[in-house]
Design an enzyme around this catalytic site. Structure first.
Site, PDB file in Angstrom:
ATOM      1  N   SER A  36      -4.690  10.551  10.388  1.00  0.00           N
ATOM      2  CA  SER A  36      -5.830  10.107   9.577  1.00  0.00           C
ATOM      3  C   SER A  36      -6.953  11.117   9.620  1.00  0.00           C
ATOM      4  O   SER A  36      -7.136  11.845  10.613  1.00  0.00           O
ATOM      5  CB  SER A  36      -6.334   8.766  10.108  1.00  0.00           C
ATOM      6  OG  SER A  36      -7.551   8.394   9.483  1.00  0.00           O
ATOM      7  N   GLY A  76       0.789  -1.217   0.000  1.00  0.00           N
ATOM      8  CA  GLY A  76       0.000   0.000   0.000  1.00  0.00           C
ATOM      9  C   GLY A  76       0.823   1.270   0.000  1.00  0.00           C
ATOM     10  O   GLY A  76       1.792   1.417  -0.748  1.00  0.00           O
ATOM     11  N   ILE A  77       0.431   2.212   0.859  1.00  0.00           N
ATOM     12  CA  ILE A  77       1.104   3.503   0.942  1.00  0.00           C
ATOM     13  C   ILE A  77       2.551   3.328   1.384  1.00  0.00           C
ATOM     14  O   ILE A  77       3.449   4.027   0.898  1.00  0.00           O
ATOM     15  CB  ILE A  77       0.348   4.426   1.920  1.00  0.00           C
ATOM     16  CG1 ILE A  77      -1.078   4.688   1.409  1.00  0.00           C
ATOM     17  CG2 ILE A  77       1.083   5.749   2.095  1.00  0.00           C
ATOM     18  CD1 ILE A  77      -1.954   5.409   2.409  1.00  0.00           C
ATOM     19  N   TYR A 122      -9.802   3.582  16.372  1.00  0.00           N
ATOM     20  CA  TYR A 122      -8.870   3.916  15.289  1.00  0.00           C
ATOM     21  C   TYR A 122      -8.583   5.411  15.284  1.00  0.00           C
ATOM     22  O   TYR A 122      -7.419   5.834  15.204  1.00  0.00           O
ATOM     23  CB  TYR A 122      -9.448   3.486  13.943  1.00  0.00           C
ATOM     24  CG  TYR A 122      -8.566   3.876  12.777  1.00  0.00           C
ATOM     25  CD1 TYR A 122      -7.383   3.193  12.523  1.00  0.00           C
ATOM     26  CD2 TYR A 122      -8.907   4.933  11.937  1.00  0.00           C
ATOM     27  CE1 TYR A 122      -6.554   3.557  11.466  1.00  0.00           C
ATOM     28  CE2 TYR A 122      -8.099   5.304  10.882  1.00  0.00           C
ATOM     29  CZ  TYR A 122      -6.922   4.609  10.648  1.00  0.00           C
ATOM     30  OH  TYR A 122      -6.104   4.976   9.615  1.00  0.00           O
TER      31      TYR A 122
END
Length: 306
Positions: free
Chosen positions: A151, A26-27, A177
């Site tokens: 995030s 992914g990232i 999260y």
């Protein structure tokens, strides 16, 4: 601040050593690839060594002379974090870039090996401990940086960090999260303050990637809600490469001063080019940040020695 920044704007990174946690997918993979393409020595810090070696092969397929390595790191196990730091110090004598990228997003409820709520333990406490254990190398390396990944889920949340350290506290996966990522953002800001107050030229920067088409939402969950949400995020998000740009900007852009919060400049921060955001400055509470630092040192047993 430059407009329309992409990885093509990264300069020559020859001589720089970089750690990317979760650098195999992914990232994290796109971050590792871009750093390697610009001649950095890159260490993929990964839990699954087989996947780590596969990522190295993939990087070297397109960049045969890349200087890329794999070391095992399980952020959900503080003993593994200590072992990683010790092995890294045996093999390398400097650390220019520590990219605290790896994380889990809304998995089924579980705890880390040390008994912390998994998202808070892996996303934040593991990275806090890792940074502290590598701090001596970071400080002695000229123009070094620590990049902590936040995030969108943390935006507009009020900090409730103390409630997420044990397994008895009940919360939704999304809230856990968000709190874990808010803690990463507070940590980045507090670390920069402590570095600057001691006249240390290392820099700490927070960033968020927006929404990536490879987003980890509900990984491991097969519920209809999780599957539908993953599908919708893929539709509105950006590629993993573009989502890595805020991380790469924070890690390599010459105008970075330290203490910034970098994210996509598009509508609602979902996608776009890297830009400096004021949100963290507006959201930040100094005494909460200091208390989080003290609590984190107690929980991890890692004391930062500046």
């Amino acid at each position: 601040m430059p407009r329309g920044w992409t990885k093509r704007d990264i300069g020559d990174l020859t001589g720089k050593v970089a750690i990317v946690t979760g650098g195999n997918s992914g990232i994290g993979f796109e971050t590792s690839l871009a750093l390697a393409e610009n001649f950095a020595t890159v260490i993929l810090a990964v839990r699954n060594m087989n996947k780590g070696h596969e990522a190295v092969d993939k990087i070297k397929k397109g960049c045969p002379n890349a200087d890329v390595h794999v070391l095992k790191l399980d952020l959900g196990d503080l003993e593994s974090v200590k072992e990683f730091a010790a092995e890294f110090k045996m093999r390398f004598r400097s650390l220019s870039l520590l990219i605290n990228n790896a994380g889990v997003m809304m998995p089924p409820r579980k705890e880390t090996k040390d008994g912390f709520e998994a998202q808070f333990g892996i996303n934040f406490l593991g990275h806090f401990a890792l940074t502290g254990l590598l701090l001596d190398l970071i400080i002695k390396t000229p123009d070094s940086r620590v990049v902590s990944v936040g995030s969108l889920a943390a935006h507009n949340l009020k900090p409730e960090f103390g409630k997420f350290t044990g397994k008895k506290y009940k919360s939704t996966e999304l809230k856990s999260y968000g709190q874990s990522k808010l803690a990463c953002m507070y940590f980045a800001k507090e670390l920069q303050y402590r570095l600057r107050s001691r006249n240390i030229d290392s820099k700490s920067i927070a960033c968020h990637p927006g929404i990536a088409q490879t987003y980890l939402f509900g990984k491991g969950s097969r519920s209809l809600k999780a599957r539908l949400t993953r599908a919708s995020l893929k539709m509105i998000g950006q590629s993993a490469e573009a989502a890595a740009y805020p991380i790469l900007y924070a890690a390599t852009e010459h105008s970075i001063r330290g203490g910034e919060y970098i994210g996509p400049d598009g509508r609602k921060g979902i996608k776009g080019f890297p830009a400096e955001l004021e949100l963290l400055n507006e959201q930040f509470v100094e005494n909460v940040s200091s208390n989080l630092w003290t609590l984190s040192e107690e929980l991890t047993g890692v004391t930062f020695k500046f």
